[in-house]
Design a protein around this motif. Structure first.
Motif, PDB file in Angstrom:
ATOM      1  N   GLU A 182       2.945  -9.485 -14.344  1.00  0.00           N
ATOM      2  CA  GLU A 182       4.390  -9.225 -14.260  1.00  0.00           C
ATOM      3  C   GLU A 182       4.643  -7.717 -14.221  1.00  0.00           C
ATOM      4  O   GLU A 182       5.528  -7.257 -13.500  1.00  0.00           O
ATOM      5  CB  GLU A 182       5.128  -9.857 -15.438  1.00  0.00           C
TER       6      GLU A 182
ATOM      7  N   HIS B 117       4.489  -6.461 -10.866  1.00  0.00           N
ATOM      8  CA  HIS B 117       5.499  -7.058  -9.972  1.00  0.00           C
ATOM      9  C   HIS B 117       4.903  -8.132  -9.065  1.00  0.00           C
ATOM     10  O   HIS B 117       5.403  -8.385  -7.973  1.00  0.00           O
ATOM     11  CB  HIS B 117       6.186  -5.976  -9.144  1.00  0.00           C
TER      12      HIS B 117
ATOM     13  N   LYS C 254       7.012 -13.339 -11.843  1.00  0.00           N
ATOM     14  CA  LYS C 254       8.098 -13.295 -12.817  1.00  0.00           C
ATOM     15  C   LYS C 254       7.858 -14.412 -13.816  1.00  0.00           C
ATOM     16  O   LYS C 254       7.739 -15.579 -13.451  1.00  0.00           O
ATOM     17  CB  LYS C 254       9.461 -13.491 -12.139  1.00  0.00           C
TER      18      LYS C 254
ATOM     19  N   THR D  36       6.433 -13.442  -7.080  1.00  0.00           N
ATOM     20  CA  THR D  36       7.396 -12.560  -6.416  1.00  0.00           C
ATOM     21  C   THR D  36       6.776 -11.959  -5.163  1.00  0.00           C
ATOM     22  O   THR D  36       7.311 -11.032  -4.586  1.00  0.00           O
ATOM     23  CB  THR D  36       7.850 -11.429  -7.355  1.00  0.00           C
TER      24      THR D  36
ATOM     25  N   TYR E 163      17.403 -13.649 -13.816  1.00  0.00           N
ATOM     26  CA  TYR E 163      18.330 -12.533 -13.592  1.00  0.00           C
ATOM     27  C   TYR E 163      19.791 -12.882 -13.870  1.00  0.00           C
ATOM     28  O   TYR E 163      20.700 -12.463 -13.149  1.00  0.00           O
ATOM     29  CB  TYR E 163      18.178 -12.018 -12.154  1.00  0.00           C
TER      30      TYR E 163
ATOM     31  N   HIS F 290      18.699  -8.085  -7.218  1.00  0.00           N
ATOM     32  CA  HIS F 290      17.703  -7.176  -6.670  1.00  0.00           C
ATOM     33  C   HIS F 290      16.449  -7.870  -6.139  1.00  0.00           C
ATOM     34  O   HIS F 290      15.774  -7.328  -5.260  1.00  0.00           O
ATOM     35  CB  HIS F 290      17.286  -6.157  -7.740  1.00  0.00           C
ATOM     36  N   SER F 291      16.130  -9.060  -6.655  1.00  0.00           N
ATOM     37  CA  SER F 291      14.915  -9.747  -6.204  1.00  0.00           C
ATOM     38  C   SER F 291      15.017 -10.195  -4.752  1.00  0.00           C
ATOM     39  O   SER F 291      14.006 -10.513  -4.123  1.00  0.00           O
ATOM     40  CB  SER F 291      14.631 -10.956  -7.100  1.00  0.00           C
ATOM     41  N   LYS F 292      16.231 -10.240  -4.188  1.00  0.00           N
ATOM     42  CA  LYS F 292      16.427 -10.673  -2.811  1.00  0.00           C
ATOM     43  C   LYS F 292      16.385  -9.501  -1.817  1.00  0.00           C
ATOM     44  O   LYS F 292      16.234  -9.719  -0.618  1.00  0.00           O
ATOM     45  CB  LYS F 292      17.781 -11.386  -2.670  1.00  0.00           C
TER      46      LYS F 292
ATOM     47  N   LYS G 243      13.468  -8.612   0.991  1.00  0.00           N
ATOM     48  CA  LYS G 243      12.704  -9.848   1.197  1.00  0.00           C
ATOM     49  C   LYS G 243      13.219 -10.580   2.439  1.00  0.00           C
ATOM     50  O   LYS G 243      14.389 -10.464   2.805  1.00  0.00           O
ATOM     51  CB  LYS G 243      12.817 -10.766  -0.021  1.00  0.00           C
TER      52      LYS G 243
END
Length: 250
Positions: free
Chosen positions: A39, A42, A45, A54, A70, A206-208, A211
């Protein structure tokens, strides 16, 4: 062992600690240490009882898993959307994304009188609590794993409506492949909402950012604005800004 953990996560939506222990013949303490390290790199998750990857192309994960991720960022995004992009008397659309559930809650608490159409069953159950909200559920067969409707009946309902603004929660946003989704069925509903709406607001944690998922929903230029959080990769944010899309980071 850590490479095997990565391989397992790339082939499954979510892997439990028990599965890791069983397949890798390692203790729970050892697996937890591996997950903590990965984790920090990165690679994954951690979620309750396991982990998700991720890396690579986003996958169409289940509702209970997406809801665990999130939440604080999604709440901030939702509050910004309601405060700055929703006005009394508007007709707005919310898709099946989990961020739109938080937007529904913020809308109820805002007391702003609006009309809302959504195929998001859980968002609709929240919106029912707002007496100032005139709610339309784009119904059909309920997909329990995603808490939404997205069959032919859903599309017919969406195509019969007109919306001022559609709050689109995608699975990926980047400067090359644009706005994307993992789910083929949900993708069709998102496309229908775009067709029936004057403006599109992207709401994505932010994870999107940076991507790309498998299905293209629309080019970034079709959106009015992007609302994300401050943890988004600044390099990706700059690339998107260079395309002319206004961005709010909360």
């Amino acid at each position: 062992r850590q490479d095997k953990i990565r391989d397992m996560l790339l082939t499954q939506d979510v892997v439990s600690i028990h599965e890791f222990c069983e397949k890798l013949h390692a203790s729970e303490a050892t697996i937890r240490n591996d997950l903590t390290l990965l984790e920090s790199q990165h690679v994954l998750k951690r979620v309750l009882g396991g982990a998700i990857s991720t890396e690579g192309t986003p996958r169409n994960t289940s509702l209970h898993l997406r809801t665990a991720l999130y939440n604080e960022d999604k709440q901030k995004i939702a509050l910004c959307a309601v405060t700055n992009y929703i006005e009394p008397g508007m007709t707005i659309a919310l898709d099946a994304g989990t961020t739109c559930r938080f937007l529904a809650q913020a809308l109820v608490e805002s007391k702003i009188p609006v009309q809302v159409i959504t195929n998001n069953f859980h968002a609709a159950s929240i919106l029912m609590k707002g007496e100032q909200i005139d709610l339309f559920l784009a119904g059909g067969r309920i997909d329990r794993s995603h808490g939404s409707c997205h069959d032919d009946n859903t599309l017919d309902m969406i195509h019969s409506m007109h919306c001022d603004r559609f709050f689109l929660s995608p699975n990926g946003i980047d400067s090359i492949t644009q706005v994307t989704s993992t789910a083929i069925d949900e993708h069709a509903a998102k496309m229908a909402f775009i067709q029936q709406s004057d403006q599109v607001i992207l709401v994505a944690d932010h994870s999107k950012i940076g991507k790309s998922a498998i299905k293209v929903i629309c080019p970034l230029q079709d959106a009015m604005a992007l609302i994300t959080d401050k943890q988004a990769d600044p390099r990706e944010i700059q690339k998107i800004k260079e395309l002319g899309l206004p961005i709010e980071q909360v």
